[in-house]
Design an enzyme around this catalytic site. Structure first.
Site, PDB file in Angstrom:
ATOM      1  N   ASP A   1       0.670  -1.135   0.066  1.00 55.17           N
ATOM      2  CA  ASP A   1       0.140   0.032   0.050  1.00 55.17           C
ATOM      3  C   ASP A   1       0.893   1.029  -0.099  1.00 55.17           C
ATOM      4  OD1 ASP A   1      -2.450   1.604   0.344  1.00 55.17           O
ATOM      5  OD2 ASP A   1      -2.015   1.947   2.391  1.00 55.17           O
ATOM      6  N   SER A   2       0.322   2.426  -0.274  1.00 50.84           N
ATOM      7  CA  SER A   2       1.040   3.653  -0.296  1.00 50.84           C
ATOM      8  C   SER A   2       1.352   3.823   1.025  1.00 50.84           C
ATOM      9  CB  SER A   2       0.223   4.765  -0.806  1.00 50.84           C
ATOM     10  OG  SER A   2      -0.819   4.773  -0.174  1.00 50.84           O
TER      11      SER A   2
ATOM     12  N   GLU B   1      -6.057   9.496   9.683  1.00 51.48           N
ATOM     13  CA  GLU B   1      -4.667   9.321  10.151  1.00 51.48           C
ATOM     14  C   GLU B   1      -4.500   9.940  11.568  1.00 51.48           C
ATOM     15  OE1 GLU B   1      -1.286   9.502   7.335  1.00 51.48           O
ATOM     16  OE2 GLU B   1      -2.178   7.557   6.395  1.00 51.48           O
TER      17      GLU B   1
ATOM     18  N   TYR C   1       0.001   8.488  -2.549  1.00 50.96           N
ATOM     19  CA  TYR C   1      -0.360   8.296  -4.075  1.00 50.96           C
ATOM     20  C   TYR C   1      -1.353   8.871  -4.441  1.00 50.96           C
ATOM     21  CZ  TYR C   1       3.299   4.050  -3.439  1.00 50.96           C
ATOM     22  OH  TYR C   1       4.300   3.297  -3.270  1.00 50.96           O
ATOM     23  N   GLY C   2      -2.177   9.225  -3.976  1.00 45.90           N
ATOM     24  CA  GLY C   2      -3.693   9.750  -4.385  1.00 45.90           C
ATOM     25  C   GLY C   2      -3.544  10.998  -5.119  1.00 45.90           C
TER      26      GLY C   2
ATOM     27  N   CYS D   1      -3.693  -0.849  -2.002  1.00 45.71           N
ATOM     28  CA  CYS D   1      -4.028   0.649  -2.431  1.00 45.71           C
ATOM     29  C   CYS D   1      -4.927   0.526  -3.659  1.00 45.71           C
ATOM     30  CB  CYS D   1      -2.552   1.294  -2.689  1.00 45.71           C
ATOM     31  SG  CYS D   1      -2.783   2.895  -3.109  1.00 45.71           S
ATOM     32  N   ASN D   2      -6.045   1.423  -3.570  1.00 50.70           N
ATOM     33  CA  ASN D   2      -7.054   1.591  -4.629  1.00 50.70           C
ATOM     34  C   ASN D   2      -6.339   2.393  -5.534  1.00 50.70           C
ATOM     35  OD1 ASN D   2     -10.242   0.995  -3.529  1.00 50.70           O
ATOM     36  ND2 ASN D   2      -8.755   1.363  -1.850  1.00 50.70           N
ATOM     37  N   THR D   3      -5.616   3.698  -5.408  1.00 49.88           N
ATOM     38  CA  THR D   3      -4.637   4.186  -6.338  1.00 49.88           C
ATOM     39  C   THR D   3      -3.953   3.499  -7.176  1.00 49.88           C
ATOM     40  OG1 THR D   3      -4.982   6.168  -4.766  1.00 49.88           O
ATOM     41  CG2 THR D   3      -3.542   6.576  -6.526  1.00 49.88           C
TER      42      THR D   3
ATOM     43  N   CYS E   1     -10.942   3.349  -1.145  1.00 49.40           N
ATOM     44  CA  CYS E   1      -9.932   3.926  -0.557  1.00 49.40           C
ATOM     45  C   CYS E   1      -9.458   3.142   0.774  1.00 49.40           C
ATOM     46  CB  CYS E   1      -9.889   5.597  -0.434  1.00 49.40           C
ATOM     47  SG  CYS E   1      -8.332   6.059   0.484  1.00 49.40           S
ATOM     48  N   THR E   2      -8.278   2.915   0.854  1.00 53.14           N
ATOM     49  CA  THR E   2      -7.860   1.999   2.107  1.00 53.14           C
ATOM     50  C   THR E   2      -8.284   2.413   3.377  1.00 53.14           C
ATOM     51  OG1 THR E   2      -5.514   3.117   1.912  1.00 53.14           O
ATOM     52  CG2 THR E   2      -5.654   0.783   1.130  1.00 53.14           C
ATOM     53  N   HIS E   3      -8.089   3.845   3.663  1.00 50.87           N
ATOM     54  CA  HIS E   3      -8.677   4.634   4.951  1.00 50.87           C
ATOM     55  C   HIS E   3     -10.099   4.384   5.166  1.00 50.87           C
ATOM     56  CE1 HIS E   3      -4.466   5.635   4.437  1.00 50.87           C
ATOM     57  NE2 HIS E   3      -4.428   6.259   5.495  1.00 50.87           N
TER      58      HIS E   3
HETATM   59  N1  DGL Z   1      -3.889   3.992  -0.093  1.00 51.67           N
HETATM   60  C1  DGL Z   1      -4.608   4.899  -0.876  1.00 51.67           C
HETATM   61  C2  DGL Z   1      -5.598   4.673  -1.754  1.00 51.67           C
HETATM   62  O1  DGL Z   1      -6.251   3.424  -1.203  1.00 51.67           O
HETATM   63  C3  DGL Z   1      -4.740   6.127   0.062  1.00 51.67           C
HETATM   64  C4  DGL Z   1      -3.866   7.082   0.529  1.00 51.67           C
HETATM   65  C5  DGL Z   1      -2.902   7.810  -0.818  1.00 51.67           C
HETATM   66  O2  DGL Z   1      -3.344   8.826  -1.161  1.00 51.67           O
HETATM   67  O3  DGL Z   1      -1.763   6.975  -0.804  1.00 51.67           O
HETATM   68  O4  DGL Z   1      -6.083   5.120  -2.487  1.00 51.67           O
END
Ligand code: DGL
Length: 253
Positions: free
Chosen positions: A7-8, A149, A39-40, A71-73, A181-183
């Site tokens: 993940d990012s 976070e 990463y987003g 990571c979704n991104t 998104c992961t969060h």
């Molecule tokens: N992990 C990223 C996602 O799921 C969220 C945090 C980021 O922007 O890197 O898209």
């Protein structure tokens, strides 16, 4: 052979949690690229390069045969690139999330995610590929990641942010929302308390069905390792919510 998850940052621990719980004997190596998160809001080229570097670390150090892109991104841009370069099983979160949403929706899906995920239209394409009659709208919610976070979930700040981004989608008639998104799974309670009728699809849980299709070697030592590319102040907090007794190690990519 083992499974790698990257993940990012640390939000991907939501995916780790799902895999950890369902595959207790499998060796799992998690990499959070905390030095380069988020990463987003980066360009497609950078997201792809970072994703290949994360996979390279997991492949060369642990001989993994399956990588889960938490990571979704990264899932939105890099899946095919990873598959092509490393020739291993690659599971992203977008397709599983889209499939689950189609199964539960009454016909109108909303997607929330980072700016890059929304810009890629990855969920829109995945949904349309499976069922082109479904209506789908999306919105980027860049404030959600810092809210999680900072552990401000279930506060007035979180509620205001949810209203700010999501009221228009819900008022437009969306009946199912994909947490792209992961969060965002950390905001599930807040979202549910504001829109109790909205069906919530958690992509981090939807991957299970896809994992079951792969012939994973479950009889391993149950090793769990977490690697981060830099210190992450929120890690200690999120870690206690999600897992017990994990050792984190700092590495450089
Ligand atoms: N992990 C990223 C996602 O799921 C969220 C945090 C980021 O922007 O890197 O898209």
């Amino acid at each position: 052979m083992a499974v790698g998850i990257f993940d990012s940052g640390i939000g991907g621990l939501t995916v780790y949690k799902t895999v950890n719980k369902n595959y207790p004997e499998m060796d799992i190596h998690y990499l959070g690229d905390t030095a380069r998160v988020p990463y987003g809001n980066r360009s497609p080229e950078t997201i792809i390069r970072y994703s290949l570097e994360c996979t390279s670390f997991l492949v060369s150090n642990f001989h993994i045969d399956t990588v889960i892109v938490a990571c979704n991104t990264a899932s939105s841009y890099a899946i095919e690139h990873i598959r092509k370069k490393f020739g291993i099983n690659v599971i992203g979160v977008v397709e599983p999330g889209a499939k689950r949403a189609i199964e539960v929706t009454n016909g109108y899906i909303g997607v929330i995610g980072t700016i890059a995920t929304v810009r890629s239209e990855s969920y829109v394409k995945a949904v349309k590929e499976l069922n082109k009659n479904i209506k789908i709208s999306q919105i980027a919610c860049p404030l959600f990641v810092p809210i999680v976070e900072e552990m401000l979930v279930d506060t007035e700040i979180a509620r205001s942010a949810v209203h700010h981004y999501m009221d228009s989608l819900v008022n437009d008639g969306v009946d199912t929302i994909i947490l792209g998104c992961t969060h965002y799974p950390f905001l599930k309670n807040t979202i549910n308390s504001i829109y109790p009728d909205l069906k919530i699809v958690d992509s981090s849980e939807a991957i299970l069905e896809y994992l079951e299709k792969i012939n994973l070697n479950k009889c391993q030592s149950g090793k769990r390792e977490i690697y981060l590319t830099d210190e992450a102040p929120a890690f200690e907090t999120l870690k206690t919510v999600l897992t017990d007794g994990i050792i984190s190690q700092k590495i450089t990519l």
